[in-house]
Design an enzyme around this catalytic site. Structure first.
Site, short mmCIF file in Angstrom:
data_model
loop_
_atom_site.label_atom_id
_atom_site.label_comp_id
_atom_site.label_asym_id
_atom_site.label_seq_id
_atom_site.Cartn_x
_atom_site.Cartn_y
_atom_site.Cartn_z
N LYS A 9 2.70 -56.65 -23.53
CA LYS A 9 2.88 -55.21 -23.34
C LYS A 9 4.05 -54.71 -24.20
CE LYS A 9 0.99 -55.54 -18.64
NZ LYS A 9 1.21 -55.29 -17.19
N TYR A 49 -7.44 -50.14 -17.80
CA TYR A 49 -6.96 -50.20 -16.42
C TYR A 49 -7.78 -49.31 -15.48
CZ TYR A 49 -2.76 -53.05 -17.37
OH TYR A 49 -1.89 -54.08 -17.68
N ASN A 112 6.60 -55.74 -16.83
CA ASN A 112 6.34 -57.17 -16.57
C ASN A 112 5.73 -57.93 -17.75
OD1 ASN A 112 3.80 -56.10 -16.35
ND2 ASN A 112 3.37 -56.88 -14.31
N HIS A 115 -0.13 -58.99 -19.82
CA HIS A 115 -1.37 -58.79 -19.05
C HIS A 115 -2.27 -60.01 -19.21
CE1 HIS A 115 -5.33 -57.31 -17.89
NE2 HIS A 115 -5.76 -57.83 -19.02
N GLU A 126 -12.92 -56.94 -21.25
CA GLU A 126 -11.69 -56.60 -21.97
C GLU A 126 -11.75 -57.09 -23.42
OE1 GLU A 126 -8.62 -58.21 -19.44
OE2 GLU A 126 -8.99 -56.71 -17.89
P1 GTP Z 1 -2.16 -57.01 -15.41
O1 GTP Z 1 -2.29 -58.41 -15.93
O2 GTP Z 1 -1.31 -56.13 -16.28
O3 GTP Z 1 -3.53 -56.42 -15.11
O4 GTP Z 1 -1.37 -57.17 -14.04
P2 GTP Z 1 -1.91 -57.75 -12.66
O5 GTP Z 1 -3.36 -58.09 -12.76
O6 GTP Z 1 -0.97 -58.82 -12.26
O7 GTP Z 1 -1.71 -56.52 -11.68
P3 GTP Z 1 -2.66 -55.22 -11.51
O8 GTP Z 1 -3.88 -55.34 -12.34
O9 GTP Z 1 -2.80 -54.98 -10.05
O10 GTP Z 1 -1.72 -54.09 -12.08
C1 GTP Z 1 -1.69 -53.80 -13.48
C2 GTP Z 1 -0.29 -53.48 -13.89
O11 GTP Z 1 0.12 -52.27 -13.27
C3 GTP Z 1 0.79 -54.49 -13.47
O12 GTP Z 1 0.89 -55.60 -14.33
C4 GTP Z 1 2.04 -53.64 -13.49
O13 GTP Z 1 2.54 -53.48 -14.83
C5 GTP Z 1 1.51 -52.30 -13.02
N1 GTP Z 1 1.72 -52.17 -11.57
C6 GTP Z 1 1.04 -52.79 -10.58
N2 GTP Z 1 1.52 -52.44 -9.37
C7 GTP Z 1 2.53 -51.57 -9.63
C8 GTP Z 1 3.41 -50.84 -8.78
O14 GTP Z 1 3.39 -50.94 -7.57
N3 GTP Z 1 4.32 -50.04 -9.44
C9 GTP Z 1 4.37 -49.93 -10.80
N4 GTP Z 1 5.29 -49.12 -11.37
N5 GTP Z 1 3.56 -50.60 -11.61
C10 GTP Z 1 2.64 -51.41 -11.02
MG MG Z 2 -4.77 -56.78 -13.51
#
Ligand code: GTP
Ligand code: MG
Length: 148
Positions: A9, A49, A112, A115, A126
């Site tokens: 990212k 997303y 974080n 992805h 994807e």
């Molecule tokens: P990805 O690998 O990026 O898809 O992450 P993930 O699969 O571990 O988590 P998810 O798909 O649920 O969420 C996608 C991204 O949204 C996360 O990696 C975070 O960067 C962001 N995100 C998720 N939950 C939160 C939240 O509660 N607050 C904020 N600010 N960002 C969030």
């Molecule tokens: Mg995810």
């Protein structure tokens, strides 16, 4: 073989962690099929997303992802989708184990670093979204030193 989409990212790119992410997947034994830096559009990120569209943090997430270029990659190997997520660590870096990418380099969920696809189905979707031109497909002689 199974494939996954891993993406560094904007925060990870700016912090110089692209090589670190590549290196971990390389050293583990996974095979690199595609790699590129790209500044995606808002529409492209909203598609990527799409499952999170209804979440309160969605606009913030898209703005974060728009803050700079990302580096997308396609990795192949045995159970690479699940193992890739283990290597990234938990979504919230403070809950990520040390030794994972997020657990070693990040603190906040909204910054974080990386992805990883969450299922084989989303991985293929994807890969098609980020690499419409296709990726490489090749065999490696070193696979005999990695797989039994
Ligand atoms: P990805 O690998 O990026 O898809 O992450 P993930 O699969 O571990 O988590 P998810 O798909 O649920 O969420 C996608 C991204 O949204 C996360 O990696 C975070 O960067 C962001 N995100 C998720 N939950 C939160 C939240 O509660 N607050 C904020 N600010 N960002 C969030
Ligand atoms: Mg995810």
């Amino acid at each position: 073989t199974e494939r996954t989409y891993i993406m560094v990212k904007p925060d990870g790119v700016e912090r110089g962690l692209v090589g670190e992410v590549i290196s971990r997947f390389e050293k583990r034994g996974f095979k690199l099929l595609g790699l590129k830096a790209v500044q995606p559009s808002r529409a492209h990120l909203e598609e990527h997303y799409g499952d999170l569209k209804t979440k309160a943090f969605f606009p913030k997430l898209v703005d974060y992802m728009l803050s700079g270029p990302v580096v997308g990659m396609v990795w192949a190997g045995k159970e690479v989708v699940k193992t890739g997520r283990v290597m990234l660590g938990a979504t919230n870096p403070l809950a990520s184990a040390p030794g994972t990418i997020r657990g070693d380099y990040a603190i906040d969920v909204g910054k974080n670093i990386c992805h990883g696809s969450d299922s084989v189905e989303s991985a293929e979707k994807e890969i098609a979204l980020w690499f419409p031109e296709g990726v490489c497909n090749y065999s490696r002689s070193i696979d005999k030193l990695i797989y039994e």
